[in-house]
Design a protein around this motif. Structure first.
Motif, PDB file in Angstrom:
ATOM      1  N   GLY A 115       0.774  -1.234   0.000  1.00 37.48           N
ATOM      2  CA  GLY A 115       0.000   0.000   0.000  1.00 37.48           C
ATOM      3  C   GLY A 115       0.804   1.281   0.000  1.00 37.48           C
ATOM      4  N   ILE A 116       2.118   1.179  -0.036  1.00 41.54           N
ATOM      5  CA  ILE A 116       2.941   2.379  -0.164  1.00 41.54           C
ATOM      6  C   ILE A 116       2.925   2.809  -1.626  1.00 41.54           C
ATOM      7  CG2 ILE A 116       5.300   3.265  -0.029  1.00 41.54           C
ATOM      8  CD1 ILE A 116       5.711   1.522   2.419  1.00 41.54           C
ATOM      9  N   ARG A 117       2.700   4.096  -1.842  1.00 43.39           N
ATOM     10  CA  ARG A 117       2.554   4.579  -3.212  1.00 43.39           C
ATOM     11  C   ARG A 117       3.685   5.501  -3.652  1.00 43.39           C
ATOM     12  NH1 ARG A 117       0.266   0.813  -3.515  1.00 43.39           N
ATOM     13  NH2 ARG A 117      -1.949   0.361  -3.752  1.00 43.39           N
ATOM     14  N   ARG A 118       4.363   6.131  -2.686  1.00 39.71           N
ATOM     15  CA  ARG A 118       5.405   7.102  -3.029  1.00 39.71           C
ATOM     16  C   ARG A 118       6.655   6.811  -2.220  1.00 39.71           C
ATOM     17  NH1 ARG A 118       4.728  12.044  -1.468  1.00 39.71           N
ATOM     18  NH2 ARG A 118       3.286  11.605   0.242  1.00 39.71           N
ATOM     19  N   VAL A 119       7.827   7.017  -2.825  1.00 41.01           N
ATOM     20  CA  VAL A 119       9.079   6.827  -2.102  1.00 41.01           C
ATOM     21  C   VAL A 119      10.001   8.024  -2.315  1.00 41.01           C
ATOM     22  CG1 VAL A 119       9.046   4.298  -2.104  1.00 41.01           C
ATOM     23  CG2 VAL A 119      10.102   5.506  -4.015  1.00 41.01           C
ATOM     24  N   ASN A 120      10.682   8.403  -1.240  1.00 42.23           N
ATOM     25  CA  ASN A 120      11.766   9.375  -1.299  1.00 42.23           C
ATOM     26  C   ASN A 120      13.064   8.634  -1.040  1.00 42.23           C
ATOM     27  OD1 ASN A 120       9.727  11.225  -1.521  1.00 42.23           O
ATOM     28  ND2 ASN A 120      10.316  12.450   0.254  1.00 42.23           N
ATOM     29  N   ILE A 121      14.044   8.837  -1.896  1.00 40.53           N
ATOM     30  CA  ILE A 121      15.304   8.106  -1.813  1.00 40.53           C
ATOM     31  C   ILE A 121      16.451   9.091  -1.601  1.00 40.53           C
ATOM     32  CG2 ILE A 121      16.921   6.647  -3.091  1.00 40.53           C
ATOM     33  CD1 ILE A 121      14.445   5.440  -4.502  1.00 40.53           C
ATOM     34  N   SER A 122      17.253   8.832  -0.592  1.00 40.12           N
ATOM     35  CA  SER A 122      18.408   9.677  -0.309  1.00 40.12           C
ATOM     36  C   SER A 122      19.579   9.283  -1.201  1.00 40.12           C
ATOM     37  CB  SER A 122      18.798   9.533   1.167  1.00 40.12           C
ATOM     38  OG  SER A 122      19.967  10.264   1.456  1.00 40.12           O
ATOM     39  N   LEU A 123      20.104  10.258  -1.914  1.00 42.91           N
ATOM     40  CA  LEU A 123      21.264  10.019  -2.776  1.00 42.91           C
ATOM     41  C   LEU A 123      22.053  11.321  -2.859  1.00 42.91           C
ATOM     42  CD1 LEU A 123      22.907   8.281  -4.738  1.00 42.91           C
ATOM     43  CD2 LEU A 123      21.349   9.002  -6.566  1.00 42.91           C
ATOM     44  N   ASP A 124      23.197  11.379  -2.201  1.00 46.85           N
ATOM     45  CA  ASP A 124      23.949  12.626  -2.086  1.00 46.85           C
ATOM     46  C   ASP A 124      25.101  12.750  -3.068  1.00 46.85           C
ATOM     47  OD1 ASP A 124      22.332  13.508   0.050  1.00 46.85           O
ATOM     48  OD2 ASP A 124      23.515  12.341   1.468  1.00 46.85           O
ATOM     49  N   SER A 125      25.403  11.673  -3.798  1.00 49.23           N
ATOM     50  CA  SER A 125      26.484  11.743  -4.779  1.00 49.23           C
ATOM     51  C   SER A 125      26.343  10.625  -5.793  1.00 49.23           C
ATOM     52  CB  SER A 125      27.851  11.629  -4.087  1.00 49.23           C
ATOM     53  OG  SER A 125      28.894  11.626  -5.042  1.00 49.23           O
ATOM     54  N   LEU A 126      26.761  10.917  -7.026  1.00 50.67           N
ATOM     55  CA  LEU A 126      26.829   9.906  -8.070  1.00 50.67           C
ATOM     56  C   LEU A 126      28.256   9.424  -8.294  1.00 50.67           C
ATOM     57  CD1 LEU A 126      24.342  11.539 -10.596  1.00 50.67           C
ATOM     58  CD2 LEU A 126      23.975   9.428  -9.298  1.00 50.67           C
ATOM     59  N   ASP A 127      29.159   9.923  -7.489  1.00 47.75           N
ATOM     60  CA  ASP A 127      30.561   9.496  -7.524  1.00 47.75           C
ATOM     61  C   ASP A 127      30.736   8.411  -6.458  1.00 47.75           C
ATOM     62  OD1 ASP A 127      33.344   9.353  -6.646  1.00 47.75           O
ATOM     63  OD2 ASP A 127      33.692  11.085  -7.945  1.00 47.75           O
ATOM     64  N   PRO A 128      31.101   7.185  -6.847  1.00 43.78           N
ATOM     65  CA  PRO A 128      31.200   6.101  -5.857  1.00 43.78           C
ATOM     66  C   PRO A 128      32.113   6.422  -4.679  1.00 43.78           C
ATOM     67  CG  PRO A 128      31.301   5.211  -8.072  1.00 43.78           C
ATOM     68  CD  PRO A 128      31.369   6.703  -8.215  1.00 43.78           C
ATOM     69  N   ALA A 129      33.216   7.123  -4.930  1.00 49.34           N
ATOM     70  CA  ALA A 129      34.157   7.432  -3.853  1.00 49.34           C
ATOM     71  C   ALA A 129      33.562   8.458  -2.890  1.00 49.34           C
ATOM     72  CB  ALA A 129      35.471   7.942  -4.434  1.00 49.34           C
ATOM     73  N   ILE A 130      32.929   9.492  -3.434  1.00 45.99           N
ATOM     74  CA  ILE A 130      32.322  10.511  -2.578  1.00 45.99           C
ATOM     75  C   ILE A 130      31.139   9.918  -1.825  1.00 45.99           C
ATOM     76  CG2 ILE A 130      31.089  12.719  -2.560  1.00 45.99           C
ATOM     77  CD1 ILE A 130      32.780  13.555  -4.970  1.00 45.99           C
ATOM     78  N   PHE A 131      30.346   9.107  -2.510  1.00 48.84           N
ATOM     79  CA  PHE A 131      29.211   8.451  -1.849  1.00 48.84           C
ATOM     80  C   PHE A 131      29.700   7.601  -0.681  1.00 48.84           C
ATOM     81  CE2 PHE A 131      26.310   4.926  -1.194  1.00 48.84           C
ATOM     82  CZ  PHE A 131      25.088   5.564  -1.117  1.00 48.84           C
ATOM     83  N   SER A 132      30.759   6.845  -0.896  1.00 50.04           N
ATOM     84  CA  SER A 132      31.298   5.998   0.155  1.00 50.04           C
ATOM     85  C   SER A 132      31.806   6.835   1.326  1.00 50.04           C
ATOM     86  CB  SER A 132      32.428   5.124  -0.398  1.00 50.04           C
ATOM     87  OG  SER A 132      32.990   4.316   0.614  1.00 50.04           O
TER      88      SER A 132
END
Length: 333
Positions: A115-132
């Motif tokens: 029954g969940i219809r909407r999701v918010n996803i946290s993503l602060d970087s598309l650079d694997p090193a910075i994300f890590s």
């Protein structure tokens, strides 16, 4: 019992952010101190039944939207069952989820079926090193797979949230926008906030909303055009379109352009603490009354009394005010 929860300033509380755990499988540096590993192995945490009961009491008081948050809600083994139990309330108009998407590849379809219809996803970087580095060891590929799974499952909309930090990831604003265009997701840029000890460095990395807008307009050679989307969902973001494109950009500016006058949000932690404002320390503990046998009407009255004390605005920009005592991972963002 159905009524309207209204504070002393006439604002109606229609939106509850319900934290279902303090635990998380990432350790983002602006959210969680490096030394903190909450285990939630004691009896100060709401049980499954208590969580569902309180959710239904809030709905009976006029709450229309509930967002499941954490920590990371998907680390709960019973998250699908919990969502199902909350969604059974016919008066609840919208059930949504905030997640880091690490486990969403596996759980997207079951959560949609629950029954969940909407999701918010946290993503602060598309650079694997910075994300890590930001997440202290997280793997970007798992989050990207989770985003794809959310889109495949039919969540609408899928929102991607980027906490913008000067000299950390602000150079990725344009790349993140192109990613959102490619994926067809709604992108939201969030100013850093001084919540808990992890937020103490927020002002060193702070980039105001107007600078984010300036970067976007310079990078894409067009203006951001304000508009009101169908998917706004009761949250605090201001939305824009990138020129004549269909790309939706949200800006959440808690510090530089606060939205306190229209705040309709409450937060309930996984330990039963009702938080009316991220930037103030006044809160209401619901767990003691719950376990002392209070009936639904008595719990509702306790909630009403707490809402009546909701402050007019936060104190983030007032250094003489006491800093919030709860940490971001306990507050549900």
């Amino acid at each position: 019992m159905t009524t309207t929860l209204q504070d002393a300033f006439g604002r109606e509380m229609r939106y509850l952010r319900l934290s279902v755990t303090e635990r998380c499988n990432l350790r983002c540096d602006y959210c969680r101190p490096a030394h903190t590993i909450p285990q939630e192995m004691d009896d100060t945490v709401l049980t499954f039944a208590e969580t569902v009961r309180l959710a239904h009491i809030f709905v009976s008081l006029g709450v229309q939207r509930i967002r499941l948050t954490g920590g990371e809600p998907l680390v709960r083994q019973d998250i699908v069952q919990l969502a199902t139990a909350i969604r059974t309330n016919p008066d609840l108009q919208d059930l949504s989820l905030s997640t880091n998407a690490v486990q969403l590849n596996r759980l997207a379809q079951p959560l949609k079926d629950a029954g969940i219809r909407r999701v918010n996803i946290s993503l602060d970087s598309l650079d694997p090193a910075i994300f890590s580095r930001i997440t202290r060891g997280g793997h970007l590929d798992k989050v990207l797979a989770g985003i794809d799974a959310a889109l495949a499952a039919g969540f609408k909309p899928v929102k991607v949230n980027m906490v913008v930090m000067k000299d950390v990831n602000h150079h990725e604003i344009a790349n993140m926008t192109r990613f959102a265009q490619e994926k067809g997701v709604v992108l939201r840029f969030i100013e850093t906030m001084p919540v808990g000890e992890s937020g103490e460095s927020c002002f060193d990395r702070f980039l105001p909303a107007e600078e984010i807008i300036h970067i976007l307009e310079n990078q894409f050679g067009t203006s951001l055009v304000p508009f009101e989307p169908e998917h706004k969902g009761g949250g605090p973001a201001r939305y824009f379109r990138l020129g004549s494109s269909r790309t939706n950009i949200g800006i959440i500016s808690a510090l530089s352009q606060h939205f306190c006058d229209t705040c309709n949000r409450m937060r309930l932690t996984s330990r039963g603490t009702l938080v009316l404002c991220l930037g103030r320390t006044d809160r209401q503990e619901l767990l003691p009354a719950l376990r002392q046998g209070a009936d639904d009407q008595e719990m509702a009255n306790l909630i009403r009394q707490a809402v009546a004390r909701k402050p007019m605005r936060h104190g983030f920009n007032q250094p003489e005010k006491p800093a919030p005592t709860l940490r971001m991972f306990a507050l549900g963002g």
